[in-house]
Scaffold this active site. Structure first.
Site, PDB file in Angstrom:
ATOM      1  CB  CYS A  93      -0.623   0.055   1.179  1.00  0.00           C
ATOM      2  SG  CYS A  93      -2.105  -1.245   0.968  1.00  0.00           S
TER       3      CYS A  93
HETATM    4  N1  LIG Z   1      -2.879  -5.757   2.066  1.00  0.00           N
HETATM    5  C1  LIG Z   1      -3.391  -4.581   2.414  1.00  0.00           C
HETATM    6  O1  LIG Z   1      -2.916  -4.390   3.854  1.00  0.00           O
HETATM    7  C2  LIG Z   1      -4.235  -3.692   2.024  1.00  0.00           C
HETATM    8  C3  LIG Z   1      -5.007  -2.902   2.732  1.00  0.00           C
HETATM    9  C4  LIG Z   1      -5.847  -2.056   2.207  1.00  0.00           C
HETATM   10  C5  LIG Z   1      -5.976  -2.132   0.989  1.00  0.00           C
HETATM   11  N2  LIG Z   1      -5.448  -2.965   0.121  1.00  0.00           N
HETATM   12  C6  LIG Z   1      -5.608  -2.977  -1.219  1.00  0.00           C
HETATM   13  O2  LIG Z   1      -6.411  -4.098  -1.619  1.00  0.00           O
HETATM   14  C7  LIG Z   1      -6.392  -4.706  -2.955  1.00  0.00           C
HETATM   15  C8  LIG Z   1      -5.956  -6.159  -2.799  1.00  0.00           C
HETATM   16  O3  LIG Z   1      -4.530  -6.090  -2.098  1.00  0.00           O
HETATM   17  P1  LIG Z   1      -4.196  -7.550  -1.064  1.00  0.00           P
HETATM   18  O4  LIG Z   1      -2.997  -7.120  -0.479  1.00  0.00           O
HETATM   19  O5  LIG Z   1      -5.584  -8.218  -0.989  1.00  0.00           O
HETATM   20  O6  LIG Z   1      -3.652  -8.361  -2.754  1.00  0.00           O
HETATM   21  P2  LIG Z   1      -3.181  -9.916  -2.791  1.00  0.00           P
HETATM   22  O7  LIG Z   1      -2.103 -10.050  -3.732  1.00  0.00           O
HETATM   23  O8  LIG Z   1      -3.006 -10.165  -1.104  1.00  0.00           O
HETATM   24  O9  LIG Z   1      -4.529 -10.601  -3.073  1.00  0.00           O
HETATM   25  C9  LIG Z   1      -5.182 -10.489  -4.418  1.00  0.00           C
HETATM   26  C10 LIG Z   1      -5.759 -11.913  -4.921  1.00  0.00           C
HETATM   27  O10 LIG Z   1      -6.365 -11.590  -6.052  1.00  0.00           O
HETATM   28  C11 LIG Z   1      -5.943 -12.708  -6.878  1.00  0.00           C
HETATM   29  N3  LIG Z   1      -6.228 -12.250  -8.260  1.00  0.00           N
HETATM   30  C12 LIG Z   1      -5.452 -11.753  -9.085  1.00  0.00           C
HETATM   31  N4  LIG Z   1      -6.030 -11.412 -10.383  1.00  0.00           N
HETATM   32  C13 LIG Z   1      -7.286 -12.140 -10.172  1.00  0.00           C
HETATM   33  C14 LIG Z   1      -8.315 -12.056 -11.237  1.00  0.00           C
HETATM   34  N5  LIG Z   1      -8.260 -11.632 -12.370  1.00  0.00           N
HETATM   35  N6  LIG Z   1      -9.427 -12.833 -10.783  1.00  0.00           N
HETATM   36  C15 LIG Z   1      -9.545 -13.239  -9.348  1.00  0.00           C
HETATM   37  N7  LIG Z   1      -8.577 -13.163  -8.573  1.00  0.00           N
HETATM   38  C16 LIG Z   1      -7.462 -12.441  -9.036  1.00  0.00           C
HETATM   39  C17 LIG Z   1      -4.519 -13.129  -6.705  1.00  0.00           C
HETATM   40  O11 LIG Z   1      -4.388 -14.604  -6.918  1.00  0.00           O
HETATM   41  C18 LIG Z   1      -4.491 -12.780  -5.040  1.00  0.00           C
HETATM   42  O12 LIG Z   1      -5.037 -14.030  -4.421  1.00  0.00           O
HETATM   43  C19 LIG Z   1      -4.997  -3.596  -3.269  1.00  0.00           C
HETATM   44  O13 LIG Z   1      -5.728  -2.554  -4.160  1.00  0.00           O
HETATM   45  C20 LIG Z   1      -4.567  -3.053  -2.296  1.00  0.00           C
HETATM   46  O14 LIG Z   1      -3.989  -1.927  -2.481  1.00  0.00           O
HETATM   47  C21 LIG Z   1      -4.361  -3.822   0.699  1.00  0.00           C
END
Ligand SMILES: NC(=O)c1ccc[n+]([C@@H]2O[C@H](COP(=O)([O-])OP(=O)(O)OC[C@H]3O[C@@H](n4cnc5c(N)ncnc54)[C@H](O)[C@@H]3O)[C@@H](O)[C@H]2O)c1
Length: 392
Positions: free
Chosen positions: A272
């Site tokens: 992030c």
């Molecule tokens: N990690 C955090 O602490 C956090 C906090 C707030 C916001 N965010 C935001 O949330 C979003 C997700 O982050 P995250 O950390 O959960 O990512 P992540 O990589 O942990 O998880 C994302 C998941 O999406 C899957 N994926 C990818 N392409 C896909 C598709 N086309 N269809 C279905 N699934 C698909 C991946 O396999 C993965 O399991 C980002 O925009 C991030 O900036 C993250």
């Protein structure tokens, strides 16, 4: 218990806890991800993420995960939480766009599409909505409703064995963090508010537009990046001035208003804070506005691994030991304490810089075994001339 069906797309650090929560709150939940290993683990009752609460919750298999988007056609709500990374400091919306089109193709009439991924202002209105219309012919506000509710989860901050009172973040679990949301139709706002009010025990603030909701998230994370950059700059300056920065921050923190303690470190990691500011920088630059302050913060924080290595080299000089040929134990690889997420972690930059200078680096993090060079602390410290710990 709700009779509504929710499809959570992207079962990562955000989507997985959200899916667990919606299932617990009585929504018929389905999880969709492209990663077959993850799907298999979830369907066998195992958590793909090292998190005590998730490990416990998934044992009872609260929802079924699949790589097929077919079940979206029965969903009342589809919630997207896929990654929004940067490539060469530029936003990369490819994953979000692909997931959005795959979902939109199956969206049934009158359903609600929620984007939780972090995006810059304008992404929903100017990119996703037109893309959906182009690929599927479906119109926002008519064929489906769309809302953006940026996620604020703070992974790893609440150890499952934590006792109320001994952890300042104990009250900020996913369920109890206040949220903002925006939609471009009254119905979309009404439906998404009802959904979040049903799953959260927190205030949900409706914003005047999707764009404002998008902007809230990039502002929050840019605020953090800038404040960390400020104390990192102070750390570098005070090192030369011979002033202890930690003591000074402790002193400043006694002021009961208008000061917020941030701590210097080896850099900023995670999916992030080192990523999201670039989304705002790039979007504003398209309008001819240069976010100098944000760029400066990114530059300072990205330079901290080098400063860390400089400090280590200085410390080794004090004991007449050259860095070249020394064995350095690098302790802590994930981007913060109590998480297995090591994306964008400055520890890897520190490691590369040390290796380029001829040091032997033995890295160890009990939470990030896949990136560790050894599997226990004793082996990491064995033969080490110096140890560097990134934990806070
Ligand atoms: N990690 C955090 O602490 C956090 C906090 C707030 C916001 N965010 C935001 O949330 C979003 C997700 O982050 P995250 O950390 O959960 O990512 P992540 O990589 O942990 O998880 C994302 C998941 O999406 C899957 N994926 C990818 N392409 C896909 C598709 N086309 N269809 C279905 N699934 C698909 C991946 O396999 C993965 O399991 C980002 O925009 C991030 O900036 C993250």
């Amino acid at each position: 218990v709700s009779d509504k069906k929710v499809a959570v797309v992207g079962l990562g650090y955000v989507g997985l806890p959200v899916a667990v929560l919606t299932a617990r709150k009585g929504f018929k939940t389905i999880g969709i991800d492209l990663d077959e290993t993850k799907i298999k683990a979830i369907n066998e009752g195992r958590s793909p993420i090292e998190d005590k609460a998730l490990i416990q919750a998934l044992k009872s298999k609260p929802f079924v995960a699949s790589s097929s988007f077919d079940s979206i056609s029965e969903a009342d709500i589809a919630l997207i939480a896929v990654p929004t990374p940067v490539k060469n400091e530029l936003p990369d919306l490819t994953i979000l766009k692909n997931a959005t089109v795959a979902v939109a193709e199956k969206l049934p009439p009158k359903s609600l599409l929620i984007i939780e991924s972090t995006i810059n202002p304008g992404v929903c209105d100017e990119e996703l909505i037109p893309l959906i219309e182009e690929k599927t012919g479906k119109k926002a506000g008519i064929d489906y409703h769309i809302a953006h509710c940026p996620e604020r989860i703070n992974p790893g901050k609440v150890p499952a064995d934590a006792v109320a009172g001994n952890n300042q973040d104990i009250n900020f679990g996913l369920e109890t963090i206040n949220r903002v949301l925006g939609s471009n139709s009254d119905k979309g706002l009404e439906q998404s508010l009802a959904f979040y009010n049903a799953i959260l025990d927190a205030e949900v603030k409706p914003m005047a537009s999707i764009k404002e909701a998008e902007a809230v998230k990039v502002v929050e994370n840019s605020f953090r990046d800038i404040n960390i950059a400020f104390v990192n700059e102070l750390a570098m300056s005070f090192h030369k001035l011979g002033i202890n920065i930690e003591n000074v921050i402790d002193g400043a923190a006694t002021k009961p208003y208008a000061f917020m303690a941030h701590r210097p470190g080896a850099g900023v990691g995670g999916h992030c804070i080192p990523v999201d500011p670039y989304y705002l920088i790039e979007y504003a630059s398209g309008f001819g506005f240069e976010h100098d302050f944000l760029r400066m913060a990114r530059k300072i924080n990205s330079g901290m691994p080098q400063f860390t290595v400089d400090l280590l080299q200085e410390a080794l000089n004090e004991v007449s030991t050259p860095l070249k040929g020394s064995t350095i134990a690098l302790l802590g690889l994930s981007y913060k304490s109590n998480v297995d997420d090591d994306r964008e972690s400055p520890a890897f930059v520190v490691k590369a810089l040390l290796q380029n200078l001829g040091a032997k680096v033995v890295a160890f993090d009990p939470h990030s075994q896949k990136s560790s060079d050894v599997d226990n602390l004793d082996d990491a410290l064995k033969n080490a001339n110096a140890a560097r710990n990134y934990g806070t």
